[in-house]
Enzyme design. Structure first.
Site, PDB file in Angstrom:
ATOM      1  CB  THR A   1       7.907   6.540 -10.935  1.00  0.00           C
ATOM      2  OG1 THR A   1       7.195   7.604 -10.266  1.00  0.00           O
ATOM      3  CG2 THR A   1       7.581   5.214 -10.274  1.00  0.00           C
TER       4      THR A   1
ATOM      5  N   GLY B   1       0.798  -1.227   0.000  1.00  0.00           N
ATOM      6  CA  GLY B   1       0.000   0.000   0.000  1.00  0.00           C
ATOM      7  C   GLY B   1       0.822   1.265   0.000  1.00  0.00           C
TER       8      GLY B   1
ATOM      9  CD  GLU C   1      17.377   4.026  -5.775  1.00  0.00           C
ATOM     10  OE1 GLU C   1      18.011   4.951  -5.237  1.00  0.00           O
ATOM     11  OE2 GLU C   1      16.969   3.042  -5.147  1.00  0.00           O
TER      12      GLU C   1
ATOM     13  CG  ASP D   1      19.234  13.885  -2.119  1.00  0.00           C
ATOM     14  OD1 ASP D   1      18.237  13.695  -2.838  1.00  0.00           O
ATOM     15  OD2 ASP D   1      19.214  14.622  -1.110  1.00  0.00           O
TER      16      ASP D   1
END
Length: 402
Positions: A381, A138, A379, A253
Site C-alpha cells: 500500500t 491476519g 504490491e 524490488d
C-alpha cells in the site's frame, strides 16, 4: 540517465500498443460486466508476452540474473528485462489493466520463480503460469506476519493455511505460496513454495467480487495438509537471517516498478480521453501560454500531466537500476508510491472534469477510475511504500522504524 526510450524497445512498445488498442479496448467493458468469465481472446497473446519478457514475466528475470551473478552490477549501461516489461505493460494497461493481468503465464508468481529459483527449477518451471499467494486473513501489508506453515516430512513439505486476494489464483497453473518453516524464528523462516494446480489439499474456496479489474480473477485458497515436493521450495532451504526473507522480498524490488508502469498507462489513457472529450468545445491546451492565461480546466490538465511525467521518470529509473544490478528498494517504492497515488488521483479528476460522460458507461473513464485504486494497494500500500522509503533514507531497520 537518458530520458529517451531505448530504440531497441520500439517494436515491443508498438506491438503492445496495437494489442491494447485493437484487442483490449474493444472487449474491456464486456469483461468488466462479466466478472469471473475467462477472456478467451487472450490465449493467443501468451506467446507474444513470452517474446516481450524472454520467458519470464513481470520483470522477475532481472532479479534472477542479479541473484545468480553474485549481486554484482553490470558493466556499462543495460536496458534489459525490467525496462522492457515496464514499457510493455504500461502500453497494455493503457488498454485494460484487468486483461493485462489475465494473460497466461504472466503471473506475479513467475517473477518470484525468476528471482530466486535455481537453474534446475527455472528449466522445470519457467513456462508455468504462476500466481503469488502472500496475503492472509491476519497478515496483509506486514508479510512477515504470515501464519501459513510448511513442515518438512520426508521428501515433501506439508503446507497448512489460508491465502486471500490471490491474483489469477483460479486460472494459473501453479501458485507460489509464502509459508513459514518455524514461527518462532520470525521472518527469516519464511520461504516460498511452488504448488501446482490440482495438488491434493489445495482448494480455491472463493472468488472475490471487486470494485475494479474485474476481468482478473482474485481467489481465496486453502491449504489442508497439502504435500509439496522438496524441490519445489524456491531458494535456500536453510533458515538464514541474511538470505531467507530478504531473498523473497527481492521480488518486490522488481515488480513494484512494473505496477507503477501499469498505473502510468492507465492514467495516460484517462488524460488522453479527457482531452479528446474537451476538444470539441474549444478546450485544448496551448503549451506556449502560461497556465494562468488558460481556462481553469486546461490548467488542471497540465498539472496532472506534470504529475504523471514525474511518476514516469521515477519508474524508468527504478527499472533501469534493477537491470543494472543496482540496489533499488528505495527507488522501487518511490516509483510505486508516486505512480499509484497519481494514477488514482488523475483518473478520479478526469471523471469529475468530464461530468456525466465521465460518470456514465458511455465512456471508459468511470471504469478506469475503479481500476486505478488497486494499483495504489497491491504490491504494498501507499503507507507501506512511504515506510520503506523512510527506513532507507534514515538507515533504520524494520524493527527500529515501524
Amino acid at each position: 540517465m537518458y530520458l529517451e526510450i531505448p530504440r531497441k524497445f520500439g517494436a515491443i512498445v508498438h506491438q503492445a500498443q496495437q494489442v491494447a488498442r485493437s484487442v483490449f479496448r474493444p472487449i474491456s467493458r464486456k469483461y468488466d460486466l462479466a466478472e469471473h468469465a475467462y477472456p478467451q481472446e487472450l490465449d493467443m497473446f501468451a506467446a507474444i508476452m513470452d517474446g516481450m519478457n524472454d520467458g519470464a514475466a513481470d520483470g522477475g528475470a532481472g532479479a534472477g540474473k542479479l541473484a545468480r551473478s553474485g549481486g554484482k552490477p553490470s558493466e556499462g549501461n543495460v536496458n534489459g528485462t525490467n525496462m522492457k516489461t515496464v514499457l510493455g505493460l504500461t502500453e497494455l494497461c493503457w488498454g485494460d489493466v484487468g486483461l493485462a493481468l489475465s494473460i497466461p503465464r504472466q503471473g506475479l508468481g513467475n517473477s518470484a520463480i525468476a528471482a530466486v529459483a535455481s537453474e534446475a527449477q527455472l528449466a522445470r518451471l519457467g513456462n508455468t503460469w504462476a500466481a503469488m499467494a502472500i496475503t492472509e486473513p491476519g497478515a496483509g501489508s506486514d508479510s512477515a506476519a504470515i501464519r501459513t506453515t510448511a513442515t518438512l516430512d520426508g521428501d515433501h513439505y506439508v503446507i497448512n493455511g489460508e491465502k486471500i486476494y490471490v491474483t489469477a489464483g483460479e486460472r494459473a497453473n501453479a501458485v507460489v505460496v509464502w509459508a513459514t518453516l518455524d514461527r518462532s524464528k520470525g521472518r527469516a523462516a519464511i520461504k516460498s513454495f511452488v504448488v501446482e494446480k490440482g495438488t491434493p489439499g489445495m482448494a480455491v474456496v472463493r472468488l472475490e467480487k471487486k470494485l475494479g479489474i474485474r476481468a482478473s480473477d482474485t481467489a481465496a485458497i486453502r491449504f489442508d495438509n497439502c504435500r509439496v515436493p522438496k524441490e519445489n521450495l524456491l531458494g535456500d532451504p536453510e533458515i538464514s537471517v541474511d538470505k531467507g526473507f530478504a531473498g523473497a522480498m527481492q521480488t518486490f524490488d522488481n515488480t513494484r516498478p512494473v505496477v507503477a508502469g501499469m498505473a502510468i498507462g492507465l492514467a495516460r489513457a484517462a488524460l488522453e480521453k479527457t482531452r479528446e472529450l474537451l476538444a470539441p468545445v474549444g478546450l485544448e491546451p496551448d503549451y506556449q501560454l502560461q497556465t494562468w492565461q488558460q481556462p481553469a480546466v486546461i490548467r488542471e490538465l497540465q498539472l496532472l500531466e506534470a504529475e504523471l511525467e514525474a511518476a514516469r521518470l521515477l519508474t524508468l529509473r527504478a527499472a533501469w537500476m534493477a537491470d543494472n544490478g543496482q540496489p533499488n528498494s528505495k527507488e522501487a517504492s518511490m516509483a510505486k508510491a508516486k505512480a499509484g497515488r497519481v494514477g488514482n488521483a488523475i483518473t478520479l479528476r478526469c471523471v469529475e472534469l468530464c461530468g456525466s460522460l465521465g460518470y456514465g458507461e458511455t465512456e471508459l473513464l468511470e471504469k478506469w477510475a475503479r481500476d486505478s485504486k488497486i494499483l495504489d494497494i497491491f504490491e504494498g500500500t501507499q503507507q507501506i511504500q512511504l515506510l520503506i522509503i523512510a527506513r532507507r533514507l534514515l538507515g533504520k531497520s524494520s524493527s527500529e522504524l515501524k
